[in-house]
Write an enzyme that holds these catalytic residues in place. Structure first.
Site, PDB file in Angstrom:
ATOM      1  N   SER A 192      11.747   2.634   2.111  1.00  0.00           N
ATOM      2  CA  SER A 192      10.788   1.745   2.768  1.00  0.00           C
ATOM      3  C   SER A 192       9.620   1.404   1.851  1.00  0.00           C
ATOM      4  O   SER A 192       9.322   2.114   0.897  1.00  0.00           O
ATOM      5  CB  SER A 192      10.245   2.409   4.041  1.00  0.00           C
ATOM      6  OG  SER A 192       9.550   3.603   3.723  1.00  0.00           O
ATOM      7  N   ASN A 193       8.979   0.271   2.169  1.00  0.00           N
ATOM      8  CA  ASN A 193       7.706  -0.122   1.567  1.00  0.00           C
ATOM      9  C   ASN A 193       6.719  -0.350   2.697  1.00  0.00           C
ATOM     10  O   ASN A 193       7.116  -0.700   3.818  1.00  0.00           O
ATOM     11  CB  ASN A 193       7.854  -1.410   0.748  1.00  0.00           C
ATOM     12  CG  ASN A 193       8.705  -1.203  -0.492  1.00  0.00           C
ATOM     13  OD1 ASN A 193       8.625  -0.174  -1.142  1.00  0.00           O
ATOM     14  ND2 ASN A 193       9.540  -2.191  -0.811  1.00  0.00           N
ATOM     15  N   THR A 196      11.624   5.738  -0.890  1.00  0.00           N
ATOM     16  CA  THR A 196      13.046   5.592  -1.174  1.00  0.00           C
ATOM     17  C   THR A 196      13.686   4.525  -0.311  1.00  0.00           C
ATOM     18  O   THR A 196      14.473   3.710  -0.779  1.00  0.00           O
ATOM     19  CB  THR A 196      13.759   6.946  -0.931  1.00  0.00           C
ATOM     20  OG1 THR A 196      13.093   7.958  -1.672  1.00  0.00           O
ATOM     21  CG2 THR A 196      15.208   6.873  -1.364  1.00  0.00           C
ATOM     22  N   ASP A 245       7.415  17.062   8.465  1.00  0.00           N
ATOM     23  CA  ASP A 245       6.859  16.683   7.162  1.00  0.00           C
ATOM     24  C   ASP A 245       5.340  16.547   7.250  1.00  0.00           C
ATOM     25  O   ASP A 245       4.766  15.549   6.785  1.00  0.00           O
ATOM     26  CB  ASP A 245       7.477  15.389   6.649  1.00  0.00           C
ATOM     27  CG  ASP A 245       7.273  15.216   5.136  1.00  0.00           C
ATOM     28  OD1 ASP A 245       6.988  16.226   4.457  1.00  0.00           O
ATOM     29  OD2 ASP A 245       7.404  14.085   4.638  1.00  0.00           O
ATOM     30  N   ILE A 257       0.805  -1.223   0.000  1.00  0.00           N
ATOM     31  CA  ILE A 257       0.000   0.000   0.000  1.00  0.00           C
ATOM     32  C   ILE A 257       0.836   1.270   0.000  1.00  0.00           C
ATOM     33  O   ILE A 257       0.292   2.370   0.006  1.00  0.00           O
ATOM     34  CB  ILE A 257      -0.961   0.031   1.208  1.00  0.00           C
ATOM     35  CG1 ILE A 257      -0.192  -0.129   2.518  1.00  0.00           C
ATOM     36  CG2 ILE A 257      -2.031  -1.046   1.061  1.00  0.00           C
ATOM     37  CD1 ILE A 257      -1.066  -0.020   3.760  1.00  0.00           C
ATOM     38  N   GLY A 258       2.157   1.142  -0.018  1.00  0.00           N
ATOM     39  CA  GLY A 258       2.996   2.338  -0.053  1.00  0.00           C
ATOM     40  C   GLY A 258       4.412   1.990  -0.460  1.00  0.00           C
ATOM     41  O   GLY A 258       4.885   0.878  -0.236  1.00  0.00           O
TER      42      GLY A 258
END
Length: 456
Positions: free
Chosen positions: A108-109, A106, A220, A102-103
């Site tokens: 991480s997944n 750079t 962020d 789902i994501g």
């Protein structure tokens, strides 16, 4: 938990280069948590005073490191991030079943997964390391320490860590959240009411108030990092760029933080001494975006972003230029003077929202005050009041990555349609039907065998 953890975002809204730059800059300028020392001891961070260091005898550190390895932590992690994992018990990777990706970013997944021990659906953030370089592991250690320090209903909670002695990856376990604010805001069928906007902002500012009270800057804040569940609860997520700060023991920090559209002007001007004002500026951008239905300052470059800021918020005063002494002031100082026009630009916004937006989008960061002050403004005490989170609509899945996937499907549909015998219809479709609804036609046309065949 959507692609809020990802960095694969379009130019202007952010990119993977930002996180790479932050890692490099943090290593150069920030006071980091030291877990490998020299001589007779090792320094570690003071839990209540992040700017201070305490000395721990080396033999004690080695003993703790050995206990952590015996408990199941890989040696490479215990050696570099011992303080961050202290007191935690590692989970085994085979106790989770991956359901969907789902994501992506750079470093991480993010996966939707099922915890086979509890049956609960969770989000797994898989972090990749650069050849197990200590600095790369240390960067992740800081994120873990920050997450462990925070405990608030509007801040995502770290539920555990998953690793293996044979793997060079680490998984962070979080509760699964069905939506992110960016995905909802980008949906053409969703228009937030004033009570809904107040509900989201109340939760965002409450979460920021907690972070700042615990000496944490998020660095962020943006829609894709604000997660929502089906009960309407908003949680601040993705602390990959976050940092500890101490107003009484300041140290230089990198200015290369915060996604461009939500980046405060002092950061764009190269500030390395900053505080809660950078998160509050981002919150002001979010508030105006929710009311406007679109991002208010979508710059493509840093120069264009500053230009948009000055056109909306006015040029900084001569006094500000003199006292701030910002590194890039001589380069980016506008040649013409701009008058502040927030109230005129957003004249259709609820009247009670304008003073808060004016405050949060102040050029001088000291004028943005605090999250606590923002929560006490008339915006939240004026009718209509914020609705209860549980009363918010139940939305279909609209995470940022889902939205990108949907847009890509539409793009492929249009390209493929242009190559078929149905190409004569393309002009009529684009003229008569809003582009965002073309995805509906995909399913309609896919029932045609000949059309499907031509697409293959």
């Amino acid at each position: 938990m959507g692609c809020v953890f990802g960095r694969a975002i379009a130019a202007g809204s952010g990119s993977g280069d930002l996180e790479r730059e932050v890692r490099r800059k943090d290593e150069e300028t920030e006071v980091e948590v030291e877990v490998n020392g020299v001589g007779g001891g090792v320094e570690h961070s003071d839990a209540e005073n992040p700017g201070k260091k305490a000395q721990v005898p080396r033999n004690v550190v080695k003993h703790v490191e050995g206990e952590q390895v015996a408990a199941g932590w890989p040696a490479w992690l215990a050696a570099v991030a011992g303080e961050a994992i202290n007191g935690l018990v590692p989970r085994r990777a085979d106790t989770f079943e991956k359901l969907d990706k789902i994501g992506q970013g750079t470093y991480s997944n993010v996966y939707k997964a099922k915890d086979t021990l509890t049956g609960k659906v969770v989000a797994l953030k898989k972090v990749r390391f650069d050849n197990l370089e200590p600095e790369s592991v240390k960067f992740m250690a800081r994120e873990i320490q920050i997450l462990r320090r925070l405990d608030h209903p509007n801040v995502v909670k770290l539920q555990g860590l998953v690793t293996s002695r044979m793997s060079c990856s680490l998984y962070l376990v979080f509760e699964y959240m069905e939506h992110d604010l960016a995905g909802l805001a980008s949906s053409p069928t969703i228009k937030f009411t004033e009570p809904q906007v107040k509900c989201y902002m109340l939760q965002l500012l409450s979460g920021l108030e907690h972070c700042h009270s615990r000496n944490v800057l998020h660095r962020d804040i943006k829609g894709s990092n604000l997660l929502l569940d089906n009960e309407g609860m908003l949680k601040i997520a993705d602390f990959g760029l976050a940092s500890f700060f101490d107003p009484n023991h300041k140290h230089p920090m990198t200015s290369r933080v915060v996604t461009l559209w939500y980046r405060a002007p002092e950061l764009l001007l190269g500030a390395t001494d900053y505080g809660v004002g950078i998160d509050l500026w981002s919150a002001g951008c979010i508030l105006a975006e929710l009311l406007a239905g679109k991002p208010i300052m979508p710059g493509r470059t840093e120069v264009e972003q500053l230009h948009k800021i000055f056109k909306l918020c006015g040029s900084p005063s001569d006094e500000y230029w003199k006292k701030s002494k910002l590194p890039h002031a001589s380069i980016f100082k506008p040649q013409q003077s701009y008058k502040r026009c927030i109230t005129d630009t957003f004249k259709d916004f609820p009247a009670s929202s304008l003073p808060l937006i004016e405050t949060l989008l102040s050029i001088d960061p000291t004028d943005r005050q605090t999250a606590t002050a923002a929560l006490r403004t008339d915006f939240f005490t004026t009718m209509p009041h914020a609705c209860e989170p549980s009363s918010l609509p139940k939305y279909p899945p609209t995470k940022e990555m889902d939205a990108k996937r949907r847009d890509e499907e539409v793009r492929r549909f249009v390209v493929n349609l242009a190559k078929t015998k149905y190409s004569f219809m393309l002009g009529h479709i684009l003229h008569l039907v809003p582009f965002t609804f073309i995805s509906i036609l995909i399913n309609c046309f896919s029932t045609s065998t000949s059309l499907e065949t031509s697409f293959i």
